[in-house]
Design an enzyme around this catalytic site. Structure first.
Site, mmCIF file in Angstrom:
data_model
loop_
_atom_site.group_PDB
_atom_site.id
_atom_site.type_symbol
_atom_site.label_atom_id
_atom_site.label_comp_id
_atom_site.label_asym_id
_atom_site.label_seq_id
_atom_site.Cartn_x
_atom_site.Cartn_y
_atom_site.Cartn_z
ATOM 1 N N LYS A 126 41.733 34.282 29.587
ATOM 2 C CA LYS A 126 40.664 35.271 29.440
ATOM 3 C C LYS A 126 41.204 36.613 28.957
ATOM 4 O O LYS A 126 40.440 37.491 28.573
ATOM 5 C CB LYS A 126 39.953 35.467 30.781
ATOM 6 C CG LYS A 126 39.152 34.265 31.232
ATOM 7 C CD LYS A 126 38.292 34.579 32.422
ATOM 8 C CE LYS A 126 39.090 34.913 33.653
ATOM 9 N NZ LYS A 126 39.813 33.770 34.207
ATOM 10 N N LYS B 37 54.544 41.543 32.378
ATOM 11 C CA LYS B 37 53.430 42.372 32.834
ATOM 12 C C LYS B 37 53.830 43.821 33.131
ATOM 13 O O LYS B 37 53.154 44.511 33.883
ATOM 14 C CB LYS B 37 52.790 41.744 34.074
ATOM 15 C CG LYS B 37 52.129 40.401 33.789
ATOM 16 C CD LYS B 37 51.528 39.796 35.034
ATOM 17 C CE LYS B 37 50.851 38.463 34.727
ATOM 18 N NZ LYS B 37 50.275 37.845 35.935
ATOM 19 N N LYS C 180 48.644 29.801 25.236
ATOM 20 C CA LYS C 180 47.810 29.175 26.244
ATOM 21 C C LYS C 180 46.432 29.837 26.317
ATOM 22 O O LYS C 180 46.307 31.050 26.139
ATOM 23 C CB LYS C 180 48.519 29.300 27.594
ATOM 24 C CG LYS C 180 48.075 28.349 28.665
ATOM 25 C CD LYS C 180 48.976 28.513 29.860
ATOM 26 C CE LYS C 180 48.396 27.802 31.079
ATOM 27 N NZ LYS C 180 49.178 28.085 32.288
#
Length: 327
Positions: A195, A111, A192
């Site tokens: 959203k 991230k 996976k």
């Protein structure tokens, strides 16, 4: 009864992977364990978020937890920020953790760990996550594969703290879901369901209309073969559909594959099964959506109960570290 804790971020609508991989397990756990489930709104601050929506999304997340089947008479449901012991214990654990441990966290690297402008909260949030768990003397923590590293850090911090300051924390164990732990993206079946991926067609939301669920599943990526068999490595798309069918009906994906000779009927049955599975959740959600005061009260009552447990643990940890107790 074992003490269990887990949490969900207030990031918007829950998707099918969340429901099958986590929430449905929580519903089962609540009846045989002393279960605590929280909306981890403090974790949401670690990345860019819409401040105008965070409060409503926290209430929305709690509404969806209740719609999924969590019962406030059987478990404790609360918002993380409503229990001030969470950030207070996190500081004690930050003074126990090392920079090297946090740098090795793969989610931090994924991230934006290479950026100098990344927020400190994103770097240290695994420690806050450890505080979430250790505050409640949780013996079991339901985790997916992507959270295993963070649970191991929690265990390491608990063991280290106990070694240096005396027996203070329960060292938790993983409670691994036994089925549908990883629901894959319908358009990119090697990753996976999430959203955040590029194609919304790959993610089925729990509140999607039946027509939308049917459309997404019928457009699911399979392969150029025609045979239906359960082979996650060589046929990930087809295997994902079989996993969804198995999770929705209680069957075995390898056995279910024998009932099909082509992909069309398989997709039709998966869509029908998923729609039927989510129908009671959607109906309950509509009932709860009209009762925001009830959901807010559930969170308030849950926070009060959580505080009584967390305060004892925090006091124990502060005394163990040599801090002067308040009068």
């Amino acid at each position: 009864m074992a003490r269990i804790l887990s949490g969900v971020q207030p990031s918007g609508e829950v998707h099918l992977g969340n429901y099958l991989g986590a929430l449905r397990q929580w519903v089962a756990f609540q009846h045989d364990n002393d279960a605590f489930f929280c909306v981890v709104d403090l974790h949401a601050l670690a990345q860019e978020h819409d401040t105008a929506l965070l409060a409503s999304r926290t209430l929305e997340a709690a509404t969806q937890l209740l719609a999924a089947g969590l019962d406030p008479s059987a478990c404790t449901i609360f918002a993380q920020s409503h229990v001030p012991e969470h950030p207070r214990l996190a500081w004690l654990l930050e003074c126990t953790a090392t920079v090297g441990e946090l740098r090795r966290m793969t989610q931090f690297k994924d991230k934006g760990g290479e950026s100098e402008s990344v927020r400190v909260g994103l770097f240290t949030y695994p420690v806050l996550q450890a505080a979430d768990i250790l505050l409640y003397d949780a013996e079991l923590v339901p985790v997916g594969d992507d959270q295993r590293q963070h649970l191991e850090l929690t265990r390491d911090l608990a063991v280290r703290f106990n070694h240096h300051h005396g027996d203070t924390f329960v060292v938790p164990q993983a409670a691994v879901p036994t089925f549908a732990a990883r629901v894959m993206d319908l358009q990119e079946p090697t990753r996976k369901m999430s959203k955040s991926v590029s194609s919304p067609l790959g993610t089925v939301l729990v509140l999607d209309r039946p027509q939308e669920i049917d459309r997404k599943i019928r457009k699911a990526v399979t392969d150029t073969e025609t045979s239906v068999r359960y082979d996650p490595e060589k046929k990930p798309g087809v295997s994902n559909l079989l996993e969804l069918l198995a999770a929705s009906t209680g069957g075995d994906p390898a056995v279910l594959a024998d009932d099909y000779t082509s992909y069309g009927p398989l997709k039709a049955d998966v869509a029908e099964a998923v729609i039927a599975l989510l129908q009671p959740v959607q109906e309950r959600y509509q009932e709860l959506k009209a009762q925001p005061d009830y959901v807010a009260k559930v969170l308030a009552d849950g926070a009060a109960k959580a505080h009584t447990v967390a305060a004892v643990t925090l006091d124990r940890a502060m005394r163990a570290m040599g801090l002067l107790p308040p009068r």
